[in-house]
Scaffold this motif. Sequence first.
Motif, PDB file in Angstrom:
ATOM      1  N   PHE A 163       0.863  -1.176   0.000  1.00  0.00           N
ATOM      2  CA  PHE A 163       0.000   0.000   0.000  1.00  0.00           C
ATOM      3  C   PHE A 163       0.904   1.231   0.000  1.00  0.00           C
ATOM      4  CE2 PHE A 163      -2.989  -3.134   1.119  1.00  0.00           C
ATOM      5  CZ  PHE A 163      -4.268  -2.617   1.063  1.00  0.00           C
ATOM      6  N   LEU A 165      -9.622   5.648   5.017  1.00  0.00           N
ATOM      7  CA  LEU A 165      -8.190   5.352   5.054  1.00  0.00           C
ATOM      8  C   LEU A 165      -7.434   6.631   4.729  1.00  0.00           C
ATOM      9  CD1 LEU A 165      -7.940   1.897   3.187  1.00  0.00           C
ATOM     10  CD2 LEU A 165      -8.073   2.331   5.646  1.00  0.00           C
ATOM     11  N   ILE A 225      -2.400   5.416   4.115  1.00  0.00           N
ATOM     12  CA  ILE A 225      -1.913   4.098   4.553  1.00  0.00           C
ATOM     13  C   ILE A 225      -0.754   3.659   3.662  1.00  0.00           C
ATOM     14  CG2 ILE A 225      -2.487   1.643   4.772  1.00  0.00           C
ATOM     15  CD1 ILE A 225      -3.756   3.305   6.913  1.00  0.00           C
ATOM     16  N   LEU A 283      -4.116  -7.142  11.330  1.00  0.00           N
ATOM     17  CA  LEU A 283      -4.628  -5.782  11.435  1.00  0.00           C
ATOM     18  C   LEU A 283      -5.571  -5.724  12.619  1.00  0.00           C
ATOM     19  CD1 LEU A 283      -5.500  -5.187   7.661  1.00  0.00           C
ATOM     20  CD2 LEU A 283      -3.385  -4.562   8.835  1.00  0.00           C
ATOM     21  N   LYS A 341      -9.871  -1.342   9.175  1.00  0.00           N
ATOM     22  CA  LYS A 341      -9.300  -2.670   8.891  1.00  0.00           C
ATOM     23  C   LYS A 341      -9.957  -3.312   7.666  1.00  0.00           C
ATOM     24  CE  LYS A 341     -10.491  -4.217  12.942  1.00  0.00           C
ATOM     25  NZ  LYS A 341     -11.192  -3.021  13.426  1.00  0.00           N
ATOM     26  N   SER A 349     -11.655  -1.878   5.394  1.00  0.00           N
ATOM     27  CA  SER A 349     -11.450  -1.034   4.204  1.00  0.00           C
ATOM     28  C   SER A 349     -10.125  -1.372   3.520  1.00  0.00           C
ATOM     29  CB  SER A 349     -11.470   0.442   4.603  1.00  0.00           C
ATOM     30  OG  SER A 349     -12.744   0.804   5.093  1.00  0.00           O
ATOM     31  N   ILE A 350      -9.125  -1.758   4.295  1.00  0.00           N
ATOM     32  CA  ILE A 350      -7.859  -2.185   3.692  1.00  0.00           C
ATOM     33  C   ILE A 350      -8.086  -3.433   2.845  1.00  0.00           C
ATOM     34  CG2 ILE A 350      -5.633  -3.261   4.263  1.00  0.00           C
ATOM     35  CD1 ILE A 350      -5.278  -1.212   6.431  1.00  0.00           C
ATOM     36  N   VAL A 405      -2.516   0.505  -4.543  1.00  0.00           N
ATOM     37  CA  VAL A 405      -2.427  -0.806  -3.897  1.00  0.00           C
ATOM     38  C   VAL A 405      -1.814  -1.748  -4.919  1.00  0.00           C
ATOM     39  CG1 VAL A 405      -3.681  -2.671  -2.773  1.00  0.00           C
ATOM     40  CG2 VAL A 405      -4.492  -0.315  -2.537  1.00  0.00           C
ATOM     41  N   LEU A 465      -4.328  -0.006  13.761  1.00  0.00           N
ATOM     42  CA  LEU A 465      -4.983   1.105  13.057  1.00  0.00           C
ATOM     43  C   LEU A 465      -5.839   1.903  14.025  1.00  0.00           C
ATOM     44  CD1 LEU A 465      -6.125  -0.907   9.921  1.00  0.00           C
ATOM     45  CD2 LEU A 465      -4.382   0.866   9.927  1.00  0.00           C
TER      46      LEU A 465
END
Length: 589
Positions: A355, A369, A372, A384, A392, A394-395, A410, A560
Amino acid sequence: MKEEQGHQDEELLGKAYDGQLMRRLLRYLAPYRWWVVVSLLLLFLTTGMQLLGPYITKVAIDTHIAAHDLHGLNLAVLAYLVTVLIGFLSQYAQSYTMQSTGQRAMHDLRTQLFTHVQRQDLAFFDRNPVGRLMTRVINDVETLNELFGSGMVALLGDLLMLIGVAVAMLALDWRLAVISFATFPFILPATAAYRKRARENYRDSRRILARMNAFLQENISGMATIQAFGQEARHFRRFKEINAQHRDALLQSIQYNAVFFPSIELFSAITVGIVLWVGGAMILDEQVLPGVIIAFVQYVNRLFAPIRDLAEKYNILQAAMASSERVFKLLDVQESLAGPATPTHPLRLRGEIEFRDVWLSYAVGEPVLKGISLRVAPGEKVALVGATGAGKTSIISALCRFYDVQSGSVRIDGIDVREWDKRTLRRHLGLVLQDVFLFSGDIARNISLGDPAISEAQMVEAVRRVHAQGFIDRLPGGLHAVVEERGSTLSQGERQLLSFARALAFDRPILIMDEATSSVDTATELLIQDALRALLVGRTALIIAHRLSTIQFVDRIIVLHKGRIREEGTHQELLANGGLYSRLYELQY
């Protein structure tokens, strides 16, 4: 209230006939154009046979009966029977041909709709309720099928009949024809008034029906909550109110029909009476033959039948226009995550994840986010953690490209996920979610998802490794035990074990787990941890967990908070730092 208004707005009608929409609809008949041509030819033949009947009656009376010609009468009767038989066969063939063509065209449209919906991304389903999409694919397409199968052709047939009867009557005797048309100045305003009121009533009934469907779907889905809080009586009163509104709208429609259609019958009877009165006088004056009057009576009956049908077909037409507008509005929705012109299709994956300064928002101006940046080496296991809403999931969404990032990138194996073919990308990712979705069918289908590449031996091995063999063996049929809708006959923990088996069976190089052990008991969780350690060897893994005990074996933990990375390290390092992770750990233990 907002959702209810959305359903109401959706049912507002546009024009009763829209040429652009109709042209677009007719494209679905293009592959079956020759069937349509055959159907139209049969329609002309059917109409012709119906028009011949009264004329043959006239010939039989005036030519053969008047001349006491029994042989000629027999031939006329035979000809009449032949026209009836040919008319029956042609009408059957025409109806079958057009209905079959309509079904094929709507099959193609429904397939296109389903394919189009499947291609949409998660943001699309956030904006469109499931009930509305179901209505588009099933109800609205069925309404269009009624237009193709009967409405459109029947409308053309009615117009042909009107024109043919008018021509036949004028050819027999223009004076009686003019007299037969004398009631039309009264019929046309009555038909226009009925059409206007029927349109308004149709709009109201559709709006109320949409409201009732939405209310019913919501209540059935939330029945456990309604009963738990004892709200049955209040919801019953609300449903009774909507149901009464729908009943009143339908009763109003019945009233309009009860006035209009008998009125057409009345005008038809009046016209027949006038024709008999005037025609009888003309027979006495020897201006016409009796057979002409008999033929006119039959033609008058054929003249008013299409008028009744046209009013009904108008309702079909306006319903089809409204449905087609909604269907094409759905088909015109573009994919929010467009694929690249030349997508990447890597065959093998090392499993590196990166990322780079990623910002992601679901709503404009509300990033979830915020800058990140992280790298996961091939084969590394990263957890995470963080409070609810920390970013979390959303990642994971950005990694799977369920949503596009607003800035940053990404990358998997150094390739931006936006350059990948989406389906190829996701075929390299094994996903285990907290909210497990099971399909109706059997256990085996829910593990393999119907993929023929996954053998039963692989499924058995996957089941054994996640320790799901115990509860599956207790089910009648084992791997082939029936699974009800959404897995309602299985516990949450059992459903989650099946999702583990599913991920193992697909054997992806990158494994993603989102709260995957939140619904299993402690003993089962310990068994799964043993299985995971063996499973994760040689694989890259991202693990989201609230239970910190389940992630102590990972290589690295990322903490996070409010969309940003606040801490990073091993379990022991983060405990020693005394930061956010340490406080989360103290709260749990």
